[in-house]
Design an enzyme around this catalytic site. Structure first.
Site, PDB file in Angstrom:
ATOM      1  N   ASN A  34       0.823  -1.216   0.000  1.00  9.32           N
ATOM      2  CA  ASN A  34       0.000   0.000   0.000  1.00  9.32           C
ATOM      3  C   ASN A  34       0.851   1.257   0.000  1.00  9.32           C
ATOM      4  OD1 ASN A  34      -2.392  -1.545   0.228  1.00  9.32           O
ATOM      5  ND2 ASN A  34      -2.062  -1.729   2.418  1.00  9.32           N
ATOM      6  N   CYS A  35       1.884   1.271  -0.817  1.00 15.47           N
ATOM      7  CA  CYS A  35       2.860   2.351  -0.828  1.00 15.47           C
ATOM      8  C   CYS A  35       2.827   3.055  -2.184  1.00 15.47           C
ATOM      9  CB  CYS A  35       4.247   1.745  -0.564  1.00 15.47           C
ATOM     10  SG  CYS A  35       5.629   2.886  -0.670  1.00 15.47           S
TER      11      CYS A  35
END
Length: 160
Positions: A34-35
């Site tokens: 989730n970057c």
């Protein structure tokens, strides 16, 4: 001691002796699902596909230490990487890269290839380390360095 003198658990929880990668050029990356840099999975897979038959391994190590951007279980991480980015390179169980409980591999990598101004800590997800065929650490790359930007260094190490 070499960067490949360690063991790490794969996503199935089985220990993997990293010595099996001796003789290969190895790219180690701390990853997260989730970057902002998560799309680099695609570039990492492209590098792996381009060089895997020439003696290059890409090893992904999920880490939840930066903005809690890797909250999933090992199964969720594996499914995410495969479904969204077609990842076929080896992925390992979630680890810490900083602090007293940092994985020994990352303690070694950070000590041999410090970052900006000599700092050993890893600043964010998708920090990359390139390891020579003999297991010595060649170089650290910042998270914003795209995997394709490592190709010249990879080719150089393959030629050694």
């Amino acid at each position: 001691m070499s960067a490949l003198d360690y063991t790490a658990n794969n996503l199935q929880g089985k220990p993997v002796d990293l010595k099996q990668y001796l003789g290969k050029v190895v790219l180690v990356v701390n990853t997260a699902s989730n970057c902002g840099f998560t799309p680099q999975y695609k570039g990492l897979e492209a590098v792996y596909q381009q060089f895997k038959d020439k003696g290059v391994e890409v090893l992904g190590f999920p880490c939840n230490q930066f903005g809690h951007q890797e909250p999933g279980s090992a199964g969720e991480i594996g499914a995410f990487c495969e479904k969204n980015y077609g990842v076929t390179f080896p992925m390992f169980d979630k680890i810490n890269v900083n602090g007293s409980d940092a994985h020994p591999l990352f303690q070694h990598l950070k000590s041999k290839a410090p970052g900006l101004l000599g700092s050993e800590s890893i600043k964010w997800n998708f920090t990359k380390f390139l390891i020579k065929k003999d297991g010595t650490v060649f170089k650290r790359y910042a998270p914003q360095t795209a995997p394709q930007e490592l190709i010249r260094d990879i080719e150089q190490l393959l030629a050694e």
